[in-house]
Design a protein around this motif. Structure first.
Motif, PDB file in Angstrom:
ATOM      1  N   PHE A  88       0.857  -1.164   0.000  1.00  0.00           N
ATOM      2  CA  PHE A  88       0.000   0.000   0.000  1.00  0.00           C
ATOM      3  C   PHE A  88       0.905   1.229   0.000  1.00  0.00           C
ATOM      4  N   THR A  89       1.162   1.712  -1.202  1.00  0.00           N
ATOM      5  CA  THR A  89       2.036   2.863  -1.330  1.00  0.00           C
ATOM      6  C   THR A  89       1.182   4.107  -1.507  1.00  0.00           C
ATOM      7  N   ALA A  90       1.245   4.985  -0.531  1.00  0.00           N
ATOM      8  CA  ALA A  90       0.536   6.259  -0.657  1.00  0.00           C
ATOM      9  C   ALA A  90       1.481   7.238  -1.329  1.00  0.00           C
ATOM     10  N   TYR A  91       0.962   7.895  -2.371  1.00  0.00           N
ATOM     11  CA  TYR A  91       1.815   8.750  -3.174  1.00  0.00           C
ATOM     12  C   TYR A  91       1.055  10.047  -3.406  1.00  0.00           C
ATOM     13  N   VAL A  92       1.583  11.145  -2.882  1.00  0.00           N
ATOM     14  CA  VAL A  92       0.901  12.426  -3.020  1.00  0.00           C
ATOM     15  C   VAL A  92       1.694  13.290  -3.981  1.00  0.00           C
ATOM     16  N   ASP A  93       1.118  13.490  -5.175  1.00  0.00           N
ATOM     17  CA  ASP A  93       1.699  14.471  -6.077  1.00  0.00           C
ATOM     18  C   ASP A  93       0.599  15.478  -6.419  1.00  0.00           C
TER      19      ASP A  93
ATOM     20  N   LEU B 213     -17.284   5.482   4.431  1.00  0.00           N
ATOM     21  CA  LEU B 213     -16.676   4.377   3.685  1.00  0.00           C
ATOM     22  C   LEU B 213     -16.298   4.864   2.296  1.00  0.00           C
ATOM     23  N   PHE B 214     -17.223   5.604   1.704  1.00  0.00           N
ATOM     24  CA  PHE B 214     -16.971   6.112   0.361  1.00  0.00           C
ATOM     25  C   PHE B 214     -15.808   7.094   0.366  1.00  0.00           C
ATOM     26  N   MET B 215     -15.803   7.974   1.366  1.00  0.00           N
ATOM     27  CA  MET B 215     -14.746   8.992   1.402  1.00  0.00           C
ATOM     28  C   MET B 215     -13.374   8.340   1.525  1.00  0.00           C
ATOM     29  N   GLY B 216     -13.283   7.354   2.416  1.00  0.00           N
ATOM     30  CA  GLY B 216     -12.009   6.664   2.589  1.00  0.00           C
ATOM     31  C   GLY B 216     -11.589   5.940   1.315  1.00  0.00           C
ATOM     32  N   ALA B 217     -12.571   5.290   0.685  1.00  0.00           N
ATOM     33  CA  ALA B 217     -12.259   4.558  -0.537  1.00  0.00           C
ATOM     34  C   ALA B 217     -11.769   5.503  -1.616  1.00  0.00           C
ATOM     35  N   MET B 218     -12.419   6.646  -1.714  1.00  0.00           N
ATOM     36  CA  MET B 218     -12.051   7.617  -2.747  1.00  0.00           C
ATOM     37  C   MET B 218     -10.642   8.169  -2.487  1.00  0.00           C
ATOM     38  N   LEU B 219     -10.354   8.446  -1.218  1.00  0.00           N
ATOM     39  CA  LEU B 219      -9.000   8.905  -0.893  1.00  0.00           C
ATOM     40  C   LEU B 219      -7.983   7.844  -1.270  1.00  0.00           C
ATOM     41  N   GLY B 220      -8.352   6.592  -0.991  1.00  0.00           N
ATOM     42  CA  GLY B 220      -7.453   5.496  -1.340  1.00  0.00           C
ATOM     43  C   GLY B 220      -7.212   5.427  -2.835  1.00  0.00           C
ATOM     44  N   VAL B 221      -8.279   5.620  -3.629  1.00  0.00           N
ATOM     45  CA  VAL B 221      -8.130   5.552  -5.086  1.00  0.00           C
ATOM     46  C   VAL B 221      -7.138   6.601  -5.555  1.00  0.00           C
ATOM     47  N   VAL B 222      -7.304   7.840  -5.083  1.00  0.00           N
ATOM     48  CA  VAL B 222      -6.490   8.905  -5.672  1.00  0.00           C
ATOM     49  C   VAL B 222      -5.082   8.942  -5.087  1.00  0.00           C
ATOM     50  N   LEU B 223      -4.860   8.312  -3.942  1.00  0.00           N
ATOM     51  CA  LEU B 223      -3.526   8.406  -3.348  1.00  0.00           C
ATOM     52  C   LEU B 223      -2.740   7.096  -3.429  1.00  0.00           C
TER      53      LEU B 223
ATOM     54  N   TYR C 245      -7.218  -0.679  -7.206  1.00  0.00           N
ATOM     55  CA  TYR C 245      -8.406  -1.430  -7.621  1.00  0.00           C
ATOM     56  C   TYR C 245      -9.265  -1.784  -6.414  1.00  0.00           C
ATOM     57  N   MET C 246      -8.619  -2.134  -5.307  1.00  0.00           N
ATOM     58  CA  MET C 246      -9.394  -2.463  -4.104  1.00  0.00           C
ATOM     59  C   MET C 246     -10.252  -1.277  -3.685  1.00  0.00           C
TER      60      MET C 246
END
Lengths: 805, 140
Positions: A72-77, A118-128, A136-137
């Protein structure tokens, strides 16, 4: 696990706490507790701005399944941060709005906020996420939470229909995307987006490249409601309005945009990408705005307008790929399209969010969203009206709002295509500006409809359920903030240009930005009497004319029969799939055991025969054959006679007796083939089984006891002849292919030496291979118990029935 | 009309013991000659069936007050017990032992644990066949 990871997971943690707040603190609206989190996250993400301003990125990683290369690599650009800010910022405003929109007493708030978080967390996960599997998860988590949110009022049939439709379409896209991801990882041997980007040149040469691209794009197009997958979005409007504002305008539908933007550095060199993304986007823009005009439900208009605006952003992203084919950064005018895409993304989130909230206010205060019933609300709701004007005019692309600027940039991007001479643009490129312009005219018309059909015109109190009045202040705060942003970004667009737009655009086209360089982003209001301005003036003039004469030509829409629509296609194909599967299953699962036996035997013949034929496996070897004696011939004649009697007998009794004769002949065979144990056992067992058959015969019901010969069916004869022939051929081949000697010599040698016995059969049964015998007697025991159970249970059942009667 | 089965019943009484003796012979001779637990068990239940034919079920049940389902259980226990017994001596499952043992009354006797296993087979076969025949016979 860093603070960044914690920030991404915090909505999930919060979602666990929500039910406790809801049950424990009934007097306070649960939303207030939830509100804290997005605000905190928003300020936290604002802290990244100084880093991304300089086109730098923050990366934190922790292993999830390291053996599979999944972390799980979080990448903020710049791009990720832009989306994160949108998600948390608009998230906070939506939560605030929902506090006033959803009643504390009537609604099950705990469900709502759990799903939303749940949605907010998932969305943050998608973009980061940098890892595609993690992405994909989270992607599927957004599908699931959006499914739950659309069906929030699950007792309404339309809600369930909309939720199911969006689920089917987005999960279809999600699974395609997973396929694309796997292909990408096959090509590049990594799941990391950045590592894939660094190999972009080699990936472009790969034979799987086009498949991966199409599969990934399917995911992006279904999620972002592009043509022809947009059909779920209008039906998703059955969700509560805060959900529509959040998911279906600002965040989830932009997940596809995000994906396209994120993977642009990998795919965008290809002409296919340019054409697919650009053409689908521009057609979606045109089609969405065309359809929005005929809607009568305010949320319906907004849904189609979202479709159309997403198409606009998508087409800009596709067209932006052209920039990659011109190296010089200084005068690369084609980067304008990418910058416009990012800018319009921000603008759309602001004005569409505020418009949805306005519609929610109108719905809340009048009880309807139907523009045929609404009208003349200006006097009752001046604040709402002001917000609506700002939002709608910005959407229509009028100055001085931000929509004007991004619309101008959009036209710039489309016109510039005419000068390109790659990808066959000389011939087909003209379609882009034309479709863009026509789409913009219709955008203007429906934007005006939203404002003027609702707020001006004749007030029709008899059609409204409630007496309209201005909404509570709390409900207006969020749309006011968004509308204020629309104006501020419109007047001072350069506030954004180097803080948000430049880093995001640089992340979309990284190959054009050297280290330490920046894209030149300057958004100006006035750039002279250019073609773009003339186009905008044309849009306004024609749009205004058409809006005024709307009632004259709106009937044109009915010229197209309603049956020719994608919705209808979806419904009928779903129905046809269900019917088809049903009738297919019904056709071969007909419930008759004889049919299933025919299937089994036909497959037996077919598969074995095919194998024997293709492998050339049939052999006939006459060595090793023993001489045939007289006894054998006599017994074969007897047994054949017995079998023919069984088949031809008129009475069942004859068949049973003949069967017994066959059994005794078999035991005679055992005698002449020198197997005394088998002969003994066969005799006794044959006696017992014939006795049992007679028992069955005796108990046949009198009514249907027909004394008639077995019917002749050619199919059955052929199948049975085939099976017999097949088994015979196999036996002959098996006998002709003795690969190695039998192991029986060991038994002969050791029966007495090692096992102290002289009856070899029995010694094998109880000693050498006693394990088999152990389970054979278990089988017997089970059979005995089974018969006992069946008969006893049947008796007791009969007793009960008698009692009932 | 009341039938008189005296001949049948008397012969059955005599023949019953002969069949049982034959069955026991088959059972014990199994390791050296044709026979064994399976046929022995079938023969024994055949003898009991003869009694069932000559007399009625109640009389036979009174004569042999055995619950045949329990007999099946005992037989299976014999079989599994014999097989598992070898584990006690730290040798693989289902290893038989045999040898000459001097018993107090019988003197020097050749014994084989396979016989115990065969006893299990014998009991299970009797139990199963008798269970089947009795349940079907009792059902109406």
């Amino acid at each position: 696990m860093s603070l960044l990871h914690l920030a991404i997971f915090s909505p999930f943690l919060m979602a666990m706490l929500v039910p406790f707040f809801y049950k424990g603190l009934r007097s306070i609206h649960t939303g207030w507790f939830v509100l804290v989190l997005p605000i905190l996250l928003f300020t936290y993400f604002l802290g990244f701005l100084p880093i991304t301003r300089n086109n730098q990125a923050v990366e934190k990683s922790f292993d999830w399944i390291p053996s599979l290369g999944i972390s799980f690599t979080a990448y903020v650009d710049g791009l990720g941060l832009l989306f994160a800010l949108l998600i948390t910022g608009i998230g906070a405003l939506v939560v605030l709005y929902s506090i006033f929109y959803l009643s504390k007493e009537k609604e099950s708030l705990h469900n709502f906020y759990v799903y939303l978080l749940l949605f907010m967390g998932a969305m943050l996960g998608v973009v980061l996420s940098d890892n595609l599997i993690t992405l994909y998860m989270f992607w599927e988590l957004t599908s699931i939470s959006s499914f739950l949110l659309i069906a929030y009022w699950y007792d309404r049939e339309r809600s369930r229909y909309g939720a199911l439709k969006s689920m089917l379409l987005t999960v279809f896209g999600g699974l395609s995307m997973l396929g694309g991801i796997l292909l990408l990882s096959l090509m590049g041997d990594t799941f990391s987006v950045r590592e894939l980007i660094s190999q972009a040149g080699e990936l472009n040469e790969h034979p799987l490249f086009l498949f991966a691209m199409i599969l990934v794009l399917l995911g992006a197009f279904t999620k972002s409601a592009q043509f022809p997958f947009y059909i779920w979005l209008p039906d998703a409007m059955e969700a509560p309005t805060p959900v529509s504002a959040y998911l279906h305008s600002a965040t989830m539908v932009k997940a596809g945009i995000y994906l396209v933007a994120r993977l642009s550095p990998i795919f965008a060199f290809s002409g296919y990408w340019f054409w697919i993304v650009g053409a689908v986007g521009i057609f979606t823009l045109f089609w969405g705005s065309l359809n929005a005009v005929k809607q009568t439900d305010l949320k319906g208009i907004l849904a189609f307008s979202t479709v159309s605006q997403l198409g606009l952003i998508m087409s800009l992203l596709g067209v932006g790929a052209a920039a990659l084919h011109f190296d010089a950064l200084d005068d690369n005018i084609y980067t304008a399209a990418t910058i416009a895409a990012v800018f319009h993304l921000i603008n759309h989130a602001t004005f569409k969010g505020s418009l949805f909230m306005v519609v929610g206010v109108v719905d809340h205060e009048t009880g309807t969203r139907d523009i045929r019933k609404l009208g003349g609300l200006l006097g009752f709701m001046p604040v709402t009206f002001t917000i609506a004007v700002i939002g709608a005019f910005s959407m229509a692309g009028l100055p001085p709002f931000n929509g004007f600027l991004s619309k101008e940039m959009f036209f710039t991007g489309m016109i510039q295509l005419l000068e390109l001479n790659i990808f066959n643009l000389q011939t087909w490129g003209l379609l882009f500006p034309i479709l863009a312009w026509v789409g913009s005219v219709f955008t203007f018309i429906y934007s005006m409809m939203i404002v003027f059909k609702t707020f001006s015109g004749k007030y029709q109190p008899e059609k409204l359920d409630k007496k309209p009045h201005e909404a509570p202040v709390g409900m207006l705060i969020s749309p006011m903030i968004l509308a204020a942003l629309v104006v501020v970004f419109g007047l001072f667009p350069n506030l954004l240009s180097y803080s948000l737009i430049q880093p995001a655009a640089a992340a979309i086209i990284p190959s054009l930005v050297g280290p330490g360089e920046k894209l030149s982003v300057h958004i100006s209001h006035w750039h002279g009497f250019s073609t773009e301005l003339l186009m905008t003036i044309g849009v306004v003039a024609l749009g205004a004319l058409m809006y005024v004469t709307l009632s004259k030509w709106i009937k044109l829409y009915t010229v197209f029969p309603g049956k020719v629509s994608l919705n209808n296609l979806y419904d009928t194909s779903l129905y046809a799939a269900e019917r088809g599967a049903y009738s297919m299953t019904k056709s071969y699962m007909n419930g008759f055991i004889r049919t299933y036996l025919v299937y089994i035997f036909v497959f037996f013949i077919g598969i074995l025969g095919f194998t024997m034929w293709t492998e050339n496996a049939f052999t006939f070897n006459q060595n090793n054959l023993a001489p045939i004696g007289v006894y054998e011939i006599v017994l074969v004649v007897i047994i054949t006679a017995g079998i023919i009697t069984i088949l031809m007998a008129k009475s069942r009794l004859t068949s049973i007796i003949a069967l017994g004769a066959v059994g005794y002949t078999v035991s005679l065979f055992f005698v002449i083939f020198r197997a005394p144990d088998l002969a003994l056992t066969q005799l006794v067992i044959e006696t017992v089984s014939v006795a049992l058959f007679l028992l069955c015969f005796f108990h046949l019901p009198q009514l249907s006891r027909h004394e008639e010969r077995m019917g002749f069916k050619l199919g059955n004869v052929l199948v049975s002849l085939g099976v017999g022939a097949m088994v015979t051929l196999m036996a002959i081949s098996a006998h002709s292919n003795k690969m190695f000697d039998s192991i029986s010599s060991y038994y002969v040698a050791n029966t007495y030496e090692k096992a102290a016995g002289k009856n070899m059969v029995n010694v094998i049964l109880v000693d050498f291979r006693g394990f088999d015998t152990l389970f054979e007697i278990s089988v017997l025991a089970i059979a005995g118990l089974g018969i006992f159970g069946m008969i006893k249970l049947r008796l007791s059942k009969k007793g009960e029935e008698a009692d009932e009667n | 009309m009341k039938t008189n089965d005296v001949i049948l019943q008397t012969t059955s009484k005599v023949v019953f013991f002969m069949i049982v003796l034959f069955a026991i012979h088959l059972f014990f001779a199994g390791h050296y000659n044709p026979g064994g637990g399976f046929v022995g068990g079938l023969m024994t239940s055949g003898a009991i069936v003869l009694l069932l034919l000559a007399f009625d079920i109640k009389t036979v049940v009174k004569g042999f007050p055995i619950d045949y389902i329990i007999l099946v259980g005992i037989g299976l226990l014999f079989a599994v017990g014999t097989a598992a017994g070898s584990l006690l001596f730290n040798i693989p499952f289902f290893t038989h032992a045999f040898g000459d043992v001097t018993l107090p009354v019988l003197g020097k006797t050749s014994l084989h644990t396979a016989m115990l296993f065969d006893t299990g087979v014998y009991l299970v076969v009797i139990g199963v066949t008798m269970t089947i025949i009795q349940t079907i016979g009792e059902s109406e």
